[in-house]
Design an enzyme around this catalytic site. Structure first.
Site, PDB file in Angstrom:
ATOM      1  N   HIS A  81       0.771  -1.138  -0.107  1.00 22.74           N
ATOM      2  CA  HIS A  81       0.246   0.187  -0.131  1.00 22.74           C
ATOM      3  C   HIS A  81       0.926   1.580   0.183  1.00 22.74           C
ATOM      4  O   HIS A  81       0.677   2.480   0.256  1.00 22.74           O
ATOM      5  CB  HIS A  81      -0.991  -0.098   1.580  1.00 22.74           C
ATOM      6  CG  HIS A  81      -2.025   0.459   1.412  1.00 22.74           C
ATOM      7  ND1 HIS A  81      -2.127   1.782   2.285  1.00 22.74           N
ATOM      8  CD2 HIS A  81      -3.489   0.892   0.523  1.00 22.74           C
ATOM      9  CE1 HIS A  81      -3.020   2.541   1.851  1.00 22.74           C
ATOM     10  NE2 HIS A  81      -3.580   2.193   0.634  1.00 22.74           N
ATOM     11  N   LYS A 141       3.188   4.869  -0.962  1.00 28.97           N
ATOM     12  CA  LYS A 141       2.968   5.221  -2.316  1.00 28.97           C
ATOM     13  C   LYS A 141       4.490   6.036  -1.775  1.00 28.97           C
ATOM     14  O   LYS A 141       4.806   6.820  -0.916  1.00 28.97           O
ATOM     15  CB  LYS A 141       2.094   6.479  -2.650  1.00 28.97           C
ATOM     16  CG  LYS A 141       0.598   6.016  -2.549  1.00 28.97           C
ATOM     17  CD  LYS A 141      -0.023   5.595  -1.316  1.00 28.97           C
ATOM     18  CE  LYS A 141      -1.158   5.105  -1.521  1.00 28.97           C
ATOM     19  NZ  LYS A 141      -2.029   4.432  -0.020  1.00 28.97           N
ATOM     20  N   ASP A 179      17.272  10.133  -7.583  1.00 25.41           N
ATOM     21  CA  ASP A 179      18.300  10.920  -7.549  1.00 25.41           C
ATOM     22  C   ASP A 179      18.770  10.230  -6.123  1.00 25.41           C
ATOM     23  O   ASP A 179      20.055  10.400  -6.070  1.00 25.41           O
ATOM     24  CB  ASP A 179      19.176  11.927  -8.068  1.00 25.41           C
ATOM     25  CG  ASP A 179      18.570  11.906  -9.792  1.00 25.41           C
ATOM     26  OD1 ASP A 179      18.670  10.807 -10.183  1.00 25.41           O
ATOM     27  OD2 ASP A 179      18.637  13.268  -9.813  1.00 25.41           O
ATOM     28  N   HIS A 205      -9.069  11.303   2.303  1.00 29.49           N
ATOM     29  CA  HIS A 205      -7.873  10.441   2.303  1.00 29.49           C
ATOM     30  C   HIS A 205      -6.877  10.334   3.110  1.00 29.49           C
ATOM     31  O   HIS A 205      -6.319   9.417   2.713  1.00 29.49           O
ATOM     32  CB  HIS A 205      -8.317   9.877   0.761  1.00 29.49           C
ATOM     33  CG  HIS A 205      -7.614   8.374   0.233  1.00 29.49           C
ATOM     34  ND1 HIS A 205      -6.395   8.422  -0.111  1.00 29.49           N
ATOM     35  CD2 HIS A 205      -8.098   6.982   0.116  1.00 29.49           C
ATOM     36  CE1 HIS A 205      -5.712   7.252  -0.464  1.00 29.49           C
ATOM     37  NE2 HIS A 205      -6.884   6.133   0.049  1.00 29.49           N
ATOM     38  N   LYS A 216      -3.561  10.708   5.342  1.00 22.59           N
ATOM     39  CA  LYS A 216      -3.539   9.405   7.008  1.00 22.59           C
ATOM     40  C   LYS A 216      -2.447  10.807   7.528  1.00 22.59           C
ATOM     41  O   LYS A 216      -1.226  10.513   7.530  1.00 22.59           O
ATOM     42  CB  LYS A 216      -3.299   8.967   6.185  1.00 22.59           C
ATOM     43  CG  LYS A 216      -4.073   7.081   5.643  1.00 22.59           C
ATOM     44  CD  LYS A 216      -3.056   8.033   4.152  1.00 22.59           C
ATOM     45  CE  LYS A 216      -3.902   6.351   3.301  1.00 22.59           C
ATOM     46  NZ  LYS A 216      -5.492   6.375   3.452  1.00 22.59           N
ATOM     47  N   ASP A 252       0.895  17.057  20.245  1.00 23.46           N
ATOM     48  CA  ASP A 252       0.962  18.691  21.098  1.00 23.46           C
ATOM     49  C   ASP A 252       1.523  18.930  20.157  1.00 23.46           C
ATOM     50  O   ASP A 252       1.217  19.319  18.940  1.00 23.46           O
ATOM     51  CB  ASP A 252       1.636  17.823  21.931  1.00 23.46           C
ATOM     52  CG  ASP A 252       1.347  16.702  23.312  1.00 23.46           C
ATOM     53  OD1 ASP A 252       0.258  17.033  23.551  1.00 23.46           O
ATOM     54  OD2 ASP A 252       2.582  16.354  23.630  1.00 23.46           O
TER      55      ASP A 252
END
Length: 472
Positions: free
Chosen positions: A215, A217, A222, A390, A392, A397
């Protein structure tokens, strides 16, 4: 004769059911899971046996994690890389940061510049600009790649890079990107792009690992620039889907030594998928004029422990004033549920932002089975209104935050390969706070009456859906 063969087959199925029940007893991650599998395998093995072999395996086998290996080609390269990065490693005295480093099996580095990329246009503009600047190699990895306008734009950027002599490595998940046509890959390969699926079920020995998915991404240019976050490749991620409407997501652009952590995760995944050890730049390059600290936390079913779930629990426990989290799929295990409730009980401002519009119905329904207890403990639940949420993101704090691919569900905690950038920086956390405050302003807060006064049939359906959370 036929009846004898049929009886023998039935007997073999029951024997295999008993053998699998013993395996479940010895390897299941929780007592509840072990009991459920044992009862199912012994009572109705005709259905439970194939389900167990595809969905009940506790670990992803065969994957070599260089960070934990003792003597592999990957490990020897990694030792040299870690030596090069040593001048940029921070020896933190903060026990909470040390715990994150232990989970990551990667060091905290300085000299980084993390930049928030809010929503699709900013993310893909940044990524395509980086691809255009590549001189030596490109590493790209996505769970979902679609053959639509955005997918073809990415394709053409990769083709152009390959034609000017840049080595391009493109990794995709074979299930997440199952709708991609062969012609999409053919054009990439003809231009010289190295492209391969992750193939979790690779070979006869690992044929039952289909339920484990990659999952992550990741994009790396370089070894100097890196991207990580929630975005896959498809026009819905630009808000062009009639079903989902405006798409709210967050990505991260990294410059500095932490990019090599993203590169390392890709490098290990590529080795699993192809058997190759690709040659990359492992010399750390600090970001000019910036000195923020970052830990890259790869996680997945090949880990010896449930890294992603433990990371979330650690960040919750470290919060003294506030813990804010956003996730499109909110079906946390009991440990994370307990951590959220306890944090709220000790006065921490615990906020959970989830979508108003469901993307996966079972996940949406499952949440109603435990939301009442969350709300009673003081956890604040918000539903995002304008479109599909969508992103995450976690905020702790005023001191630290995290952006990555981990959802708050069992699949991210135990079944998927994921990756998170943890950033213990007050300045960057302030930017994240401002971003989330703008999002909360577009949410409605869920009330206890709303979830507790639902009709009985809806409560039953939600509870039944929650029972399936281990494989959602």
């Amino acid at each position: 004769m036929a009846s004898w063969l049929l009886g023998t087959a039935f007997m073999m199925i029951h024997v295999l059911g008993m053998v699998s029940a013993v395996m479940a007893l010895m390897s299941s991650r929780t007592p509840q899971g072990a009991v459920a599998w044992i009862i199912s395998l012994l009572t109705f093995p005709y259905i439970a046996l194939p389900a167990y072999w595809f969905f009940g395996r506790p670990r992803f086998y065969g994957y070599v994690t260089a960070r934990g290996a003792k003597d592999t080609v990957l490990r020897r390269v990694l030792v040299r890389y870690r030596h090069n990065i040593k001048p940029h490693v921070v020896e933190s005295t903060n026990t909470d940061i040390k715990a994150v480093e232990q989970l990551a099996m990667m060091p905290l580095t300085r000299g980084n510049h993390p930049q928030l990329l809010i929503d699709g246009q900013a993310t893909f503009d940044s990524l395509f600009e980086g691809i255009a600047q590549a001189q030596h190699y490109l590493l790209l990895q996505f769970f979902i790649v679609r053959d639509d306008a955005l997918g073809r734009e990415l394709q053409q950027h990769l083709v152009s890079a390959a034609k000017r002599g840049v080595r391009v490595y493109f990794l995709y998940d074979e299930i997440g990107s199952r709708k991609l046509r062969d012609g999409y890959f053919k054009e990439l390969k003809q231009a010289g792009v190295e492209v391969t699926p992750f193939r979790s079920s690779r070979g006869i020995k690992h044929r039952f690992q289909l339920n484990f998915r990659n999952h992550r991404k990741i994009a790396v240019v370089d070894g100097e620039q890196g991207w990580v976050g929630g975005f896959n490749v498809g026009t819905e991620y630009l808000g062009q889907s009639k079903k989902h409407g405006p798409w709210r997501d967050t990505h991260l652009l990294l410059n500095g030594p932490s990019v090599l952590g993203l590169q390392e995760a890709f490098w290990e995944d590529w080795h699993w998928a192809t058997g190759e050890v690709i040659t990359l730049n492992w010399h750390a390059s600090p970001a000019a004029g910036h000195d923020q600290q970052v830990v890259i936390v790869p996680s997945g079913p090949a880990d010896k422990q449930d890294t992603a779930g433990l990371l979330v629990q650690q960040l919750i426990h470290s919060a003294n004033e506030r813990f804010w989290v956003t996730s499109p799929y909110f079906v946390p295990d009991q440990g994370v549920q307990d951590s959220l409730r306890l944090a709220a009980m000790r006065g921490v401002d615990v906020r959970v932002m989830i979508p108003e519009r469901p993307d996966h119905l079972l996940v949406f329904l499952s949440a109603f089975s435990f939301l009442p207890e969350m709300l009673k403990a003081g956890v604040k639940i918000y539903r995002y209104q304008p479109g599909f949420l969508h992103q995450k993101v976690m905020l702790i704090d005023n001191s630290s935050s995290a952006v990555g691919t981990v959802n708050l569900d069992n699949r991210s905690f135990r079944l998927n390969f994921e990756i998170t950038a943890f950033i213990p920086s007050a300045d960057f956390t302030q930017q994240v706070a401002e971003m989330l405050e703008a999002d909360f302003a577009q949410c409605r807060r869920v009330t206890l009456d709303e979830v507790s006064q639902r009709p009985m049939w809806k409560k039953v359906v939600s509870r039944a859906a929650y029972l399936m959370s281990p494989v959602q």
